[in-house]
Design a protein around this motif. Structure first.
Motif, PDB file in Angstrom:
ATOM      1  N   LEU A 158     -14.669 -50.389   9.425  1.00  0.00           N
ATOM      2  CA  LEU A 158     -14.669 -51.036  10.744  1.00  0.00           C
ATOM      3  C   LEU A 158     -15.909 -50.638  11.541  1.00  0.00           C
ATOM      4  CD1 LEU A 158     -10.963 -50.684  11.965  1.00  0.00           C
ATOM      5  CD2 LEU A 158     -12.226 -52.818  11.622  1.00  0.00           C
ATOM      6  N   ALA A 159     -16.205 -49.331  11.543  1.00  0.00           N
ATOM      7  CA  ALA A 159     -17.383 -48.851  12.279  1.00  0.00           C
ATOM      8  C   ALA A 159     -18.647 -49.525  11.752  1.00  0.00           C
ATOM      9  CB  ALA A 159     -17.494 -47.327  12.148  1.00  0.00           C
ATOM     10  N   TRP A 160     -18.722 -49.681  10.442  1.00  0.00           N
ATOM     11  CA  TRP A 160     -19.872 -50.323   9.803  1.00  0.00           C
ATOM     12  C   TRP A 160     -20.013 -51.765  10.306  1.00  0.00           C
ATOM     13  CZ3 TRP A 160     -23.962 -49.212   6.886  1.00  0.00           C
ATOM     14  CH2 TRP A 160     -24.495 -50.162   6.017  1.00  0.00           C
ATOM     15  N   ILE A 161     -18.867 -52.474  10.435  1.00  0.00           N
ATOM     16  CA  ILE A 161     -18.902 -53.865  10.922  1.00  0.00           C
ATOM     17  C   ILE A 161     -19.339 -53.902  12.380  1.00  0.00           C
ATOM     18  CG2 ILE A 161     -17.423 -55.837  11.504  1.00  0.00           C
ATOM     19  CD1 ILE A 161     -15.771 -55.129   8.992  1.00  0.00           C
ATOM     20  N   TYR A 162     -18.782 -52.964  13.187  1.00  0.00           N
ATOM     21  CA  TYR A 162     -19.147 -52.961  14.619  1.00  0.00           C
ATOM     22  C   TYR A 162     -20.604 -52.545  14.825  1.00  0.00           C
ATOM     23  CZ  TYR A 162     -14.109 -53.242  15.306  1.00  0.00           C
ATOM     24  OH  TYR A 162     -12.796 -53.629  15.267  1.00  0.00           O
ATOM     25  N   LEU A 163     -21.177 -51.908  13.807  1.00  0.00           N
ATOM     26  CA  LEU A 163     -22.586 -51.503  13.902  1.00  0.00           C
ATOM     27  C   LEU A 163     -23.506 -52.613  13.397  1.00  0.00           C
ATOM     28  CD1 LEU A 163     -24.421 -48.987  14.520  1.00  0.00           C
ATOM     29  CD2 LEU A 163     -24.332 -48.493  12.084  1.00  0.00           C
ATOM     30  N   GLY A 164     -23.218 -53.142  12.204  1.00  0.00           N
ATOM     31  CA  GLY A 164     -24.182 -54.062  11.579  1.00  0.00           C
ATOM     32  C   GLY A 164     -23.737 -55.503  11.521  1.00  0.00           C
ATOM     33  N   GLY A 165     -22.518 -55.812  12.001  1.00  0.00           N
ATOM     34  CA  GLY A 165     -22.020 -57.184  11.957  1.00  0.00           C
ATOM     35  C   GLY A 165     -22.800 -58.109  12.887  1.00  0.00           C
ATOM     36  N   SER A 166     -22.481 -59.422  12.811  1.00  0.00           N
ATOM     37  CA  SER A 166     -23.270 -60.397  13.593  1.00  0.00           C
ATOM     38  C   SER A 166     -23.121 -60.160  15.089  1.00  0.00           C
ATOM     39  CB  SER A 166     -22.845 -61.813  13.218  1.00  0.00           C
ATOM     40  OG  SER A 166     -21.448 -61.935  13.398  1.00  0.00           O
ATOM     41  N   ARG A 167     -21.991 -59.553  15.531  1.00  0.00           N
ATOM     42  CA  ARG A 167     -21.842 -59.229  16.961  1.00  0.00           C
ATOM     43  C   ARG A 167     -21.854 -57.711  17.168  1.00  0.00           C
ATOM     44  NH1 ARG A 167     -16.622 -62.793  18.075  1.00  0.00           N
ATOM     45  NH2 ARG A 167     -17.326 -64.699  17.084  1.00  0.00           N
ATOM     46  N   GLY A 168     -22.445 -57.013  16.231  1.00  0.00           N
ATOM     47  CA  GLY A 168     -22.433 -55.551  16.281  1.00  0.00           C
ATOM     48  C   GLY A 168     -23.489 -54.957  17.199  1.00  0.00           C
ATOM     49  N   LEU A 169     -23.502 -53.648  17.209  1.00  0.00           N
ATOM     50  CA  LEU A 169     -24.390 -52.912  18.116  1.00  0.00           C
ATOM     51  C   LEU A 169     -25.861 -53.206  17.821  1.00  0.00           C
ATOM     52  CD1 LEU A 169     -24.648 -50.721  20.296  1.00  0.00           C
ATOM     53  CD2 LEU A 169     -24.494 -49.010  18.499  1.00  0.00           C
TER      54      LEU A 169
ATOM     55  N   SER B  48     -26.094 -58.679   9.301  1.00  0.00           N
ATOM     56  CA  SER B  48     -24.709 -59.029   8.927  1.00  0.00           C
ATOM     57  C   SER B  48     -24.587 -59.464   7.461  1.00  0.00           C
ATOM     58  CB  SER B  48     -24.140 -60.100   9.850  1.00  0.00           C
ATOM     59  OG  SER B  48     -24.824 -61.307   9.671  1.00  0.00           O
ATOM     60  N   ASP B  49     -25.630 -60.155   6.931  1.00  0.00           N
ATOM     61  CA  ASP B  49     -25.560 -60.542   5.516  1.00  0.00           C
ATOM     62  C   ASP B  49     -25.413 -59.311   4.630  1.00  0.00           C
ATOM     63  OD1 ASP B  49     -25.728 -63.139   6.084  1.00  0.00           O
ATOM     64  OD2 ASP B  49     -27.860 -63.388   5.617  1.00  0.00           O
ATOM     65  N   TRP B  50     -26.104 -58.274   5.035  1.00  0.00           N
ATOM     66  CA  TRP B  50     -26.127 -57.048   4.256  1.00  0.00           C
ATOM     67  C   TRP B  50     -24.850 -56.237   4.507  1.00  0.00           C
ATOM     68  CZ3 TRP B  50     -27.866 -51.685   4.195  1.00  0.00           C
ATOM     69  CH2 TRP B  50     -28.394 -51.320   2.951  1.00  0.00           C
ATOM     70  N   THR B  51     -24.337 -56.347   5.750  1.00  0.00           N
ATOM     71  CA  THR B  51     -23.122 -55.599   6.094  1.00  0.00           C
ATOM     72  C   THR B  51     -21.951 -56.081   5.240  1.00  0.00           C
ATOM     73  OG1 THR B  51     -23.901 -55.370   8.339  1.00  0.00           O
ATOM     74  CG2 THR B  51     -21.553 -55.003   7.978  1.00  0.00           C
ATOM     75  N   TYR B  52     -21.782 -57.390   5.172  1.00  0.00           N
ATOM     76  CA  TYR B  52     -20.688 -57.957   4.372  1.00  0.00           C
ATOM     77  C   TYR B  52     -21.181 -58.189   2.950  1.00  0.00           C
ATOM     78  CZ  TYR B  52     -18.325 -58.758   8.807  1.00  0.00           C
ATOM     79  OH  TYR B  52     -17.724 -58.578  10.022  1.00  0.00           O
ATOM     80  N   SER B  53     -21.363 -57.127   2.209  1.00  0.00           N
ATOM     81  CA  SER B  53     -21.900 -57.277   0.846  1.00  0.00           C
ATOM     82  C   SER B  53     -21.433 -56.113  -0.022  1.00  0.00           C
ATOM     83  CB  SER B  53     -23.434 -57.294   0.880  1.00  0.00           C
ATOM     84  OG  SER B  53     -23.911 -56.008   1.222  1.00  0.00           O
ATOM     85  N   LEU B  54     -21.674 -56.254  -1.304  1.00  0.00           N
ATOM     86  CA  LEU B  54     -21.338 -55.174  -2.241  1.00  0.00           C
ATOM     87  C   LEU B  54     -22.121 -53.892  -1.918  1.00  0.00           C
ATOM     88  CD1 LEU B  54     -19.720 -54.370  -4.772  1.00  0.00           C
ATOM     89  CD2 LEU B  54     -21.585 -55.275  -6.150  1.00  0.00           C
ATOM     90  N   PRO B  55     -23.463 -53.980  -1.685  1.00  0.00           N
ATOM     91  CA  PRO B  55     -24.170 -52.738  -1.310  1.00  0.00           C
ATOM     92  C   PRO B  55     -23.613 -52.108  -0.038  1.00  0.00           C
ATOM     93  CG  PRO B  55     -25.736 -54.441  -1.929  1.00  0.00           C
ATOM     94  CD  PRO B  55     -24.399 -55.096  -1.872  1.00  0.00           C
ATOM     95  N   GLY B  56     -23.186 -52.963   0.914  1.00  0.00           N
ATOM     96  CA  GLY B  56     -22.588 -52.425   2.144  1.00  0.00           C
ATOM     97  C   GLY B  56     -21.336 -51.630   1.826  1.00  0.00           C
TER      98      GLY B  56
ATOM     99  N   GLY C  60     -11.869 -55.324   1.241  1.00  0.00           N
ATOM    100  CA  GLY C  60     -11.175 -56.382   1.974  1.00  0.00           C
ATOM    101  C   GLY C  60     -11.878 -56.694   3.278  1.00  0.00           C
ATOM    102  N   LEU C  61     -12.234 -55.656   4.039  1.00  0.00           N
ATOM    103  CA  LEU C  61     -12.911 -55.854   5.324  1.00  0.00           C
ATOM    104  C   LEU C  61     -14.300 -56.457   5.146  1.00  0.00           C
ATOM    105  CD1 LEU C  61     -12.168 -52.520   7.241  1.00  0.00           C
ATOM    106  CD2 LEU C  61     -11.414 -54.815   7.858  1.00  0.00           C
ATOM    107  N   LEU C  62     -15.014 -56.015   4.123  1.00  0.00           N
ATOM    108  CA  LEU C  62     -16.413 -56.447   3.958  1.00  0.00           C
ATOM    109  C   LEU C  62     -16.518 -57.678   3.047  1.00  0.00           C
ATOM    110  CD1 LEU C  62     -18.238 -52.987   3.691  1.00  0.00           C
ATOM    111  CD2 LEU C  62     -17.652 -54.334   5.696  1.00  0.00           C
ATOM    112  N   ARG C  63     -15.377 -58.292   2.755  1.00  0.00           N
ATOM    113  CA  ARG C  63     -15.298 -59.561   2.011  1.00  0.00           C
ATOM    114  C   ARG C  63     -15.953 -59.473   0.639  1.00  0.00           C
ATOM    115  NH1 ARG C  63     -17.721 -62.577   7.185  1.00  0.00           N
ATOM    116  NH2 ARG C  63     -16.141 -61.933   8.671  1.00  0.00           N
ATOM    117  N   VAL C  64     -15.729 -58.359  -0.022  1.00  0.00           N
ATOM    118  CA  VAL C  64     -16.226 -58.193  -1.388  1.00  0.00           C
ATOM    119  C   VAL C  64     -15.039 -58.416  -2.328  1.00  0.00           C
ATOM    120  CG1 VAL C  64     -17.287 -56.602  -3.035  1.00  0.00           C
ATOM    121  CG2 VAL C  64     -17.935 -56.513  -0.624  1.00  0.00           C
ATOM    122  N   ARG C  65     -15.183 -59.367  -3.232  1.00  0.00           N
ATOM    123  CA  ARG C  65     -14.054 -59.701  -4.116  1.00  0.00           C
ATOM    124  C   ARG C  65     -14.026 -58.723  -5.296  1.00  0.00           C
ATOM    125  NH1 ARG C  65     -14.239 -64.292  -6.710  1.00  0.00           N
ATOM    126  NH2 ARG C  65     -12.004 -64.253  -7.098  1.00  0.00           N
ATOM    127  N   VAL C  66     -12.990 -57.937  -5.317  1.00  0.00           N
ATOM    128  CA  VAL C  66     -12.792 -57.003  -6.440  1.00  0.00           C
ATOM    129  C   VAL C  66     -11.337 -57.124  -6.882  1.00  0.00           C
ATOM    130  CG1 VAL C  66     -14.603 -55.334  -5.859  1.00  0.00           C
ATOM    131  CG2 VAL C  66     -12.364 -55.140  -4.784  1.00  0.00           C
TER     132      VAL C  66
END
Lengths: 232, 527
Positions: free
Chosen positions: B111-122, B133-141, B214-220
């Protein structure tokens, strides 16, 4: 035996308020064998560790071959630059390396050219008569063979000073006498300056040019032995 | 010593039977169910495995596990080395701060990662445009978030392994080699089995994780199992999807258990005094420790705090989640007590078993701890969701307690086995010779000496149970939520400030006692 090779002046090492080594001064000549004799807790192992640079004194200085290597609270020369061979009481053979690799680590660290390493290792193993065990791991050889491997590892770097910390304490009397004789022969052949720590008077009498007795961290007596008289 | 008819046989036998029912049966049932021949089942299984999407799932899961294991090892090993070999100031407090990230549920860091690097993040707010945000919601993220959550396992395994190394072995090397060469050729190879075992455990925990991918939309696999069960109500598909995950976990955990076993947790010192040849590295090590604490703990907490304060009223949020909070506290405390009560006998049995049996038990316990939580959840449902007396349990909070037990008894048993092994068996023999029965011996000789281990096992079990999501979300009865379930389910349709406030509350319950312990240790160090 003449010029001093190892000089300790006013060495003191405290653990808390207790002095483990207390104001010890000692000169050891080139090629001399000094045996430090004393009961458990008399400070003899700590003295050996101070000489090797594995520990630092609270007071006093250590000189090796005319060069000051340790002064109060400070290592001036790190252990690996002192060219010391050390046989630990529990031998400390590296368990993940074979006997050959144990020696190989030493010659590799000493910067011996690759071409000469194998020959140096072979020669040293032959010297202590375990050349057939080169590819065995420490746990695959007997107690006496482990002692020889530890001695070979201490010698392979061609040290200027050999330190031995009760190396035969865990062996039975027969094997102990055999190895003692072999060590004596090796020392005479190589003329290595040696400091040997033990609580066994028989070891001391057989090996020493001089016996230094320690009690409660202090030197309480120094005796010359028959060995020195024989040699001179 | 004590005969077969003694209380020892009864107690240990009962504990082992409970262990089999609670910990072993759910995954075994799932395994049998997924490979059992049934009409169309094998063709469905083949179709599932050959499906391009499934191959993508397998690749994603493997990459997530491997990437996390590598990152956790790169960060954790130098920190373990620093804790074991460099005389850092306030080391006990630093160790607690460095361990804290692994005690927090990983989705809190997500969650903190999303609030930091997401499209509406810090970062987007400061930069004025969306940079990450592309990088936040990714496998490397996901790898970064999980790597920073799980590195303490690598760190602790390295520190424990280094403390177990006989100091003389390093001293013997320092007489002929510089500290760096000694570290590379002697110290690290001796610690390597434990480091590798920890990396495998991290790998398994990463592929088992549901919240962060689940949060970062990575399908595993875990997200797919959850979707199959919770969204599509397809239990058969969930079971089949869990099978590759189960097999991958078992393979990695078997190797990890064989390499490390209880040595991953036991902190018995090696003979001799470990030398401290890296005094000169004190300052760089201190800086590195501060950096890791900042990145893995302080920045995520600050980001969550900022997000929580941006909302209307934190009090309202907490009031709205009062039931979930109370549920979580009560269930975690009850669960931790039950876990410790069962694990102590299993740990004792492991500690006092013959070496070969003991090593096998180590492997089994590591495998069970490493089982993906979704696999445990699916197994529990399959086992308990049926007519009759078993069905009476299903649909109650007892299922959540069973999930906690299934997931956490193995790790608690490993830790307690390490504590028991520190007590020489001769002490029990002395008690037996003097006429004491086995239970009396346990109460008066063994338990008093492992009381710190028991307390630590309870605290760790409480913390892990309090943050458990993957199994709980599958088995929780309708209408009953724990705090992690509530946070996970309201993310999509609730203001971020509400979610952040709940995540902070979750963090506080874990970190406040930890901080109190840190202050106590600090005061002790100063005195």
């Amino acid at each position: 035996m003449s010029a001093t090779f190892l000089r300790l002046t006013g060495m003191t090492r405290r653990h808390g308020s207790r002095s483990v080594v207390d104001d010890v001064s000692l000169d050891v000549a080139f090629g001399e064998v000094v045996v430090i004799l004393g009961p458990s807790g008399s400070g003899k192992t700590t003295l050996l560790r101070l000489i090797a640079g594995l520990d630092v004194p609270d007071h006093g200085e250590i000189w090796l071959d005319g060069r000051r290597v340790t002064e109060r609270d400070r290592r001036l020369v790190p252990p690996h630059q002192r060219r010391i061979g050390f046989v630990f009481q529990d031998l400390a053979l590296w368990p993940h390396l074979t006997v050959r690799e144990n020696l190989g680590f030493v010659v590799g660290s000493a910067g011996v050219a690759k071409a000469g390493r194998d020959e140096r290792i072979r020669h040293t193993l032959a010297l202590v008569r375990i050349d057939a065990l080169a590819n065995r791991y420490p746990h695959e050889i007997s107690g006496g063979e482990q002692q020889r491997a530890a001695l070979a590892r201490a010698l392979v770097g061609e040290p200027r000073l050999l330190l031995l910390d009760e190396p035969f304490s865990s062996l039975d009397a027969e094997l102990r006498a055999t190895l003692r004789g072999e060590l004596d022969g090796l020392q005479r052949a190589l003329r290595l300056t040696t400091v040997y720590v033990t609580h066994d008077r028989e070891d001391a009498r057989a090996l020493a040019d001089r016996i230094v007795e320690m009690r409660h961290g202090r030197i309480v007596a120094v005796h010359e032995t028959e060995r020195r008289e024989r040699d001179s | 010593m004590w005969g077969r008819g003694s209380s020892r046989t009864l107690v240990i036998g009962t504990a082992l039977a409970a262990f089999v029912v609670v910990c072993l049966l759910p995954p075994m049932y799932m395994l049998v169910l997924s490979v059992a021949p049934a009409a169309g089942r094998q063709s469905a299984f083949a179709a599932l495995l050959l499906d391009t999407r499934q191959r993508e799932l397998l690749a994603n899961s493997a990459l997530l596990g491997a990437g996390t294991a590598i990152l956790a090892t790169i960060v954790g090993v130098p920190l373990g080395l620093a804790l074991a070999r460099i005389p850092l100031r306030r080391k006990a407090v630093l160790r607690l701060a460095l361990v804290a990230p692994v005690l927090l549920p990983p989705y809190v860091a997500g969650l903190a990662w999303i609030y930091l690097g997401g499209s509406r993040g810090l970062i987007a707010a400061v930069a004025g445009r969306d940079l990450l945000s592309d990088w936040t919601y990714s496998l490397p993220g996901a790898v970064i978030v999980l790597g920073l959550a799980l590195y303490p396992l690598s760190m602790l395994a390295t520190e424990v392994a280094m403390r177990r190394i006989d100091g003389r072995l390093e001293e013997a090397a320092l007489l002929v080699a510089a500290p760096g060469r000694t570290l590379r050729r002697i110290t690290l190879p001796l610690a390597a089995p434990s480091i590798l075992a920890a990396a495998l455990v991290v790998f398994v925990l990463a592929i088992s994780e549901l919240g962060v991918p689940g949060l970062l939309r990575v399908r595993v696999y875990t997200t797919e199992v959850f979707t199959a069960f919770a969204a599509l109500y397809d239990f058969g598909r969930a079971t089949l999807l869990a099978l590759p995950l189960l097999l991958l976990s078992i393979a990695a955990a078997v190797v990890a258990g064989a390499l490390g076993g209880e040595r991953l947790l036991a902190s018995r010192r090696g003979a001799g005094v470990p030398p401290l040849p890296f005094e000169a590295w004190r300052r760089p090590a201190g800086a590195a420790v501060s950096l890791v604490v900042a990145v893995a703990l302080l920045i995520p907490l600050a980001v969550l705090g900022r997000e929580a304060l941006g909302g209307p009223s934190t009090r309202d949020v907490l009031a709205g989640s009062r039931d979930a909070i109370r549920n979580s506290l009560v269930l975690a405390a009850t669960g931790a007590t039950a876990i410790t009560a069962l694990a102590v006998w299993i740990g004792y049995a492991r500690a006092r078993s013959r070496p070969r049996v003991g090593r096998s038990m180590d492997v089994l316990l590591v495998v069970l701890f490493a089982l993906p939580s979704t696999v445990v959840g699916v197994g529990l449902i399959g086992l308990w969701n049926r007519p009759g007396p078993l069905g009476a349990v299903y649909g109650t909070n007892v299922m959540i307690l069973l999930a906690y037990l299934a997931r956490l008894v193995p790790v608690a048993a490993l830790a307690l086995a390490a504590s028991v092994r520190l007590i020489p068996a001769s002490q029990e023999e002395a008690a037996a010779v003097s006429g004491a029965g086995w239970l009396r011996t346990m109460m008066h000789i063994v338990f008093p000496q492992i009381r710190h281990g028991l307390a630590a096992a309870w605290v760790v079990a409480f913390i892990l149970a309090f943050g458990e999501l993957g199994a709980t979300i599958l088995v929780a009865p309708a209408g009953e939520a724990t705090l992690p379930i509530r946070i996970y389910t309201i993310i999509a349709n609730t203001p971020s400030s509400h979610v952040a406030a709940l995540a902070l509350l979750q963090t506080a319950v874990i970190l406040v006692p930890l901080a109190a312990l840190g202050l106590t240790l600090s005061a002790r160090e100063n005195s």
